[in-house]
Design a protein around this motif. Sequence first.
Motif, mmCIF file in Angstrom:
data_model
loop_
_atom_site.group_PDB
_atom_site.id
_atom_site.type_symbol
_atom_site.label_atom_id
_atom_site.label_comp_id
_atom_site.label_asym_id
_atom_site.label_seq_id
_atom_site.Cartn_x
_atom_site.Cartn_y
_atom_site.Cartn_z
ATOM 1 N N UNK A 41 -44.578 5.954 15.417
ATOM 2 C CA UNK A 41 -45.891 4.649 15.745
ATOM 3 C C UNK A 41 -46.899 5.307 14.561
ATOM 4 N N UNK A 42 -47.465 4.438 14.689
ATOM 5 C CA UNK A 42 -48.170 4.648 13.342
ATOM 6 C C UNK A 42 -49.570 6.150 13.353
ATOM 7 N N UNK A 43 -50.132 6.178 11.708
ATOM 8 C CA UNK A 43 -50.243 7.815 11.375
ATOM 9 C C UNK A 43 -51.133 7.691 11.148
ATOM 10 N N UNK A 44 -52.592 8.700 11.812
ATOM 11 C CA UNK A 44 -53.603 8.882 11.497
ATOM 12 C C UNK A 44 -54.258 9.837 10.169
ATOM 13 N N UNK A 45 -54.477 9.593 9.603
ATOM 14 C CA UNK A 45 -54.545 10.955 9.213
ATOM 15 C C UNK A 45 -55.667 11.700 8.194
ATOM 16 N N UNK A 46 -56.005 12.887 9.144
ATOM 17 C CA UNK A 46 -57.561 12.837 8.545
ATOM 18 C C UNK A 46 -57.596 14.296 7.437
ATOM 19 N N UNK A 47 -58.390 13.654 6.674
ATOM 20 C CA UNK A 47 -58.158 14.427 5.317
ATOM 21 C C UNK A 47 -59.932 15.222 5.464
ATOM 22 N N UNK A 48 -59.772 16.672 4.679
ATOM 23 C CA UNK A 48 -60.379 17.225 5.411
ATOM 24 C C UNK A 48 -61.338 18.246 4.053
ATOM 25 N N UNK A 49 -60.340 18.176 2.962
ATOM 26 C CA UNK A 49 -60.412 18.500 1.544
ATOM 27 C C UNK A 49 -59.749 17.025 0.384
ATOM 28 N N UNK A 50 -59.597 19.058 -0.505
ATOM 29 C CA UNK A 50 -59.002 18.190 -2.221
ATOM 30 C C UNK A 50 -58.523 18.589 -2.123
ATOM 31 N N UNK A 51 -57.739 18.694 -1.142
ATOM 32 C CA UNK A 51 -56.044 19.839 -2.061
ATOM 33 C C UNK A 51 -54.986 18.884 -2.001
ATOM 34 N N UNK A 52 -54.071 19.320 -3.092
ATOM 35 C CA UNK A 52 -53.127 18.362 -3.329
ATOM 36 C C UNK A 52 -53.725 16.294 -3.838
ATOM 37 N N UNK A 53 -54.692 16.585 -3.993
ATOM 38 C CA UNK A 53 -55.430 15.536 -3.959
ATOM 39 C C UNK A 53 -54.457 14.351 -5.830
ATOM 40 N N UNK A 54 -54.402 13.018 -5.294
ATOM 41 C CA UNK A 54 -53.631 12.905 -7.171
ATOM 42 C C UNK A 54 -52.427 12.582 -6.213
ATOM 43 N N UNK A 55 -51.484 12.618 -7.041
ATOM 44 C CA UNK A 55 -49.696 11.598 -6.482
ATOM 45 C C UNK A 55 -49.822 11.552 -5.245
ATOM 46 N N UNK A 56 -49.460 12.951 -4.791
ATOM 47 C CA UNK A 56 -49.832 13.030 -3.425
ATOM 48 C C UNK A 56 -50.102 12.745 -2.166
ATOM 49 N N UNK A 57 -51.601 13.058 -2.810
ATOM 50 C CA UNK A 57 -52.871 12.306 -1.381
ATOM 51 C C UNK A 57 -52.246 10.650 -1.417
ATOM 52 N N UNK A 58 -52.321 9.782 -2.336
ATOM 53 C CA UNK A 58 -51.760 9.000 -2.617
ATOM 54 C C UNK A 58 -50.865 7.666 -1.797
ATOM 55 N N UNK A 59 -49.737 9.109 -1.977
ATOM 56 C CA UNK A 59 -48.543 8.925 -1.403
ATOM 57 C C UNK A 59 -48.527 8.711 0.071
#
Length: 318
Positions: free
Chosen positions: A53-71
């Motif tokens: 099923x579809x994924x809803x990601x709740x992002x709380x902070x700035x960790x792993x920003x960049x390529x990982x967050x975009x992917x």
Amino acid sequence: ATSVLDVGRRGRDLARAGVRLGRLVRSLGAEVVHANGVKAALACALDPRLSRPPLVWVKHDFSWDGIVAAAVALRSRRVVAVSEAVAETFPGPLRRRVSVVHNGLPPIAADRPCGRRLVLEALGAPESAPVVALVGRLDRDKGHEELLAALPEVVRRRPGTRVAFIGADNPRRPEYVGGLREQLERDGLADAVSFLGYRKDAVELMSGCDVVVVPSVVGEGGRGREGFGYVGLEAFAVGTPVVAYADGALRETLGDCALLVPPGDREALGDAVVRVLEDDGLRSRLVECGRARLQGRFSLDEMVCRMKDEYRAAAKAH
């Protein structure tokens, strides 16, 4: 029923956890997956079978920003950022799948006279002592060194000031507390600061303080900038003024109801603390402003309602 999956610390552990998670989600017949934080979202994203099923990601902070967050965002049907500051992580087309839903706080009641007695007892301080608190795990990101650098001038201008560090040690940084204590010894301020450790009654202790300081700084992996700033809002709820660095989401969440100073400006940080301690009118204005801001923007009911809308939108688009 609740099932707990150990994701471990290494990349391959996280991938294996994603496979186990995929099996569990399919067995439950879930219509939407809520991934609370980047590690949970990454575990989901690593298993291609979790695209349904579809994924809803709740992002709380700035960790792993960049390529990982975009992917991870590309694998998510919706991304929910807890602040506009966190949402800024995603530029261009990715931003179109991001919503901002502020965290909500449940009603918090505090007996300030009781809180005052509690914190003075914990510090072994007299009734007349000005009390400053920093609430957060004992890690560089939370800015303890920032406050200690400002403390000599604060104590010079407000003799008898006591500081409460409320928060658990970081087991991965056992040397950090030792470094703080050495700095206090060098400055002759060892008696001015108390390390109270993890406290279930942290909110009650805050209610007995004269000011709460949030001097968070950027640490490893982008951590440290406040993605939301719960502590500041909890201080608002119990009627304690806040001084903070104007970084991350704090300008957004605290607004002009706190004294915000430029990030890293330790002199300005100390001056703001002294201003709050000395100016009864300023303190009263900040307290009233904070309570009104909290009630108008950060209710738990509003957050729940908005998250339900996100789940429905993700399921409908599936």
